[in-house]
Design a protein around this motif. Sequence first.
Motif, PDB file in Angstrom:
ATOM      1  N   GLY A   1       2.967   5.820  11.861  1.00 52.93           N
ATOM      2  CA  GLY A   1       3.069   6.280  10.477  1.00 52.93           C
ATOM      3  C   GLY A   1       4.226   5.627   9.733  1.00 52.93           C
ATOM      4  N   ILE A   2       5.373   5.535  10.388  1.00 53.78           N
ATOM      5  CA  ILE A   2       6.540   4.894   9.771  1.00 53.78           C
ATOM      6  C   ILE A   2       6.250   3.417   9.525  1.00 53.78           C
ATOM      7  CG2 ILE A   2       8.954   4.225  10.153  1.00 53.78           C
ATOM      8  CD1 ILE A   2       9.173   6.895  11.803  1.00 53.78           C
ATOM      9  N   PHE A   3       5.603   2.769  10.492  1.00 55.24           N
ATOM     10  CA  PHE A   3       5.230   1.365  10.338  1.00 55.24           C
ATOM     11  C   PHE A   3       4.292   1.184   9.144  1.00 55.24           C
ATOM     12  CE2 PHE A   3       2.356  -2.175  11.278  1.00 55.24           C
ATOM     13  CZ  PHE A   3       3.267  -3.207  11.424  1.00 55.24           C
ATOM     14  N   ALA A   4       3.293   2.051   9.040  1.00 49.55           N
ATOM     15  CA  ALA A   4       2.333   1.953   7.929  1.00 49.55           C
ATOM     16  C   ALA A   4       3.023   2.134   6.584  1.00 49.55           C
ATOM     17  CB  ALA A   4       1.223   2.989   8.109  1.00 49.55           C
ATOM     18  N   VAL A   5       3.895   3.121   6.490  1.00 49.51           N
ATOM     19  CA  VAL A   5       4.607   3.361   5.235  1.00 49.51           C
ATOM     20  C   VAL A   5       5.513   2.177   4.892  1.00 49.51           C
ATOM     21  CG1 VAL A   5       6.351   4.823   4.124  1.00 49.51           C
ATOM     22  CG2 VAL A   5       4.453   5.873   5.370  1.00 49.51           C
ATOM     23  N   GLU A   6       6.206   1.648   5.895  1.00 50.70           N
ATOM     24  CA  GLU A   6       7.075   0.489   5.656  1.00 50.70           C
ATOM     25  C   GLU A   6       6.261  -0.675   5.094  1.00 50.70           C
ATOM     26  OE1 GLU A   6       9.600  -2.973   7.923  1.00 50.70           O
ATOM     27  OE2 GLU A   6       7.901  -1.987   8.880  1.00 50.70           O
ATOM     28  N   GLN A   7       5.129  -0.966   5.723  1.00 53.00           N
ATOM     29  CA  GLN A   7       4.287  -2.071   5.281  1.00 53.00           C
ATOM     30  C   GLN A   7       3.740  -1.822   3.873  1.00 53.00           C
ATOM     31  OE1 GLN A   7       3.536  -5.085   6.994  1.00 53.00           O
ATOM     32  NE2 GLN A   7       5.261  -4.368   8.195  1.00 53.00           N
ATOM     33  N   MET A   8       3.272  -0.602   3.617  1.00 56.40           N
ATOM     34  CA  MET A   8       2.705  -0.284   2.300  1.00 56.40           C
ATOM     35  C   MET A   8       3.736  -0.444   1.194  1.00 56.40           C
ATOM     36  SD  MET A   8       0.537   3.156   2.999  1.00 56.40           S
ATOM     37  CE  MET A   8      -0.680   3.248   4.287  1.00 56.40           C
ATOM     38  N   VAL A   9       4.894   0.157   1.390  1.00 48.62           N
ATOM     39  CA  VAL A   9       5.913   0.183   0.339  1.00 48.62           C
ATOM     40  C   VAL A   9       6.596  -1.174   0.170  1.00 48.62           C
ATOM     41  CG1 VAL A   9       8.114   1.216  -0.358  1.00 48.62           C
ATOM     42  CG2 VAL A   9       6.309   2.657   0.575  1.00 48.62           C
ATOM     43  N   LEU A  10       7.087  -1.734   1.259  1.00 46.55           N
ATOM     44  CA  LEU A  10       7.854  -2.977   1.144  1.00 46.55           C
ATOM     45  C   LEU A  10       6.975  -4.183   0.797  1.00 46.55           C
ATOM     46  CD1 LEU A  10      10.474  -2.586   4.015  1.00 46.55           C
ATOM     47  CD2 LEU A  10      10.732  -2.118   1.577  1.00 46.55           C
ATOM     48  N   VAL A  11       5.851  -4.343   1.484  1.00 50.03           N
ATOM     49  CA  VAL A  11       4.970  -5.468   1.160  1.00 50.03           C
ATOM     50  C   VAL A  11       4.352  -5.272  -0.221  1.00 50.03           C
ATOM     51  CG1 VAL A  11       2.839  -6.667   1.807  1.00 50.03           C
ATOM     52  CG2 VAL A  11       4.518  -6.086   3.557  1.00 50.03           C
ATOM     53  N   GLY A  12       3.988  -4.032  -0.543  1.00 54.55           N
ATOM     54  CA  GLY A  12       3.388  -3.746  -1.841  1.00 54.55           C
ATOM     55  C   GLY A  12       4.325  -3.947  -3.014  1.00 54.55           C
ATOM     56  N   THR A  13       5.617  -3.717  -2.821  1.00 53.78           N
ATOM     57  CA  THR A  13       6.566  -3.848  -3.934  1.00 53.78           C
ATOM     58  C   THR A  13       7.374  -5.149  -3.896  1.00 53.78           C
ATOM     59  OG1 THR A  13       8.232  -2.588  -2.699  1.00 53.78           O
ATOM     60  CG2 THR A  13       6.824  -1.349  -4.238  1.00 53.78           C
ATOM     61  N   LEU A  14       7.855  -5.523  -2.718  1.00 50.41           N
ATOM     62  CA  LEU A  14       8.722  -6.705  -2.603  1.00 50.41           C
ATOM     63  C   LEU A  14       7.985  -7.952  -2.121  1.00 50.41           C
ATOM     64  CD1 LEU A  14      11.800  -4.999  -0.895  1.00 50.41           C
ATOM     65  CD2 LEU A  14      11.478  -5.494  -3.331  1.00 50.41           C
TER      66      LEU A  14
END
Length: 145
Positions: free
Chosen positions: A71-84
């Motif tokens: 779950g933490i991995f998924a959130v990291e990928q969603m937020v960081l890749v999606g924004t940065l």
Amino acid sequence: MVNRKDIGSWLSGPDTSNISKYPGERLGLPESGRGSMARSGRRILAICIDWGLCYLIAAAFFHSNSTAVLGIFAVEQMVLVGTLGYSVGHRIMGIQVQRLDGGPAGLLAGVVRAVLLCLVIPAVITDADHRGLHDRAMKTILVRR
């Protein structure tokens, strides 16, 4: 009358005239350096760094629960890749996710890529340009920064 030369032979092998010389050539990317396709070594190290960081967070707050790590991995990928356009591992390894036209990946691409990445199989199946199914689905590429 059909000429034997037009038909070819199984001895001549497959037609290799449309095979690119390096990953990313068909996409108009340089062979090496900034803007070239990220090779598998950088990609694997980046995901290992991300997974390790997520595991450390899960160990600190969720007693190393495997579902929490995912779950933490998924959130990291969603937020960081999606924004940065990059995760922590991507940043350390000098690679970035972007659209085929060179623009930022965007939030939708970050979410879809993360979900498919968590399923593992779409990331493992790659094409000649080293793009996984998760990248092909969102029309993104992972390039060197």
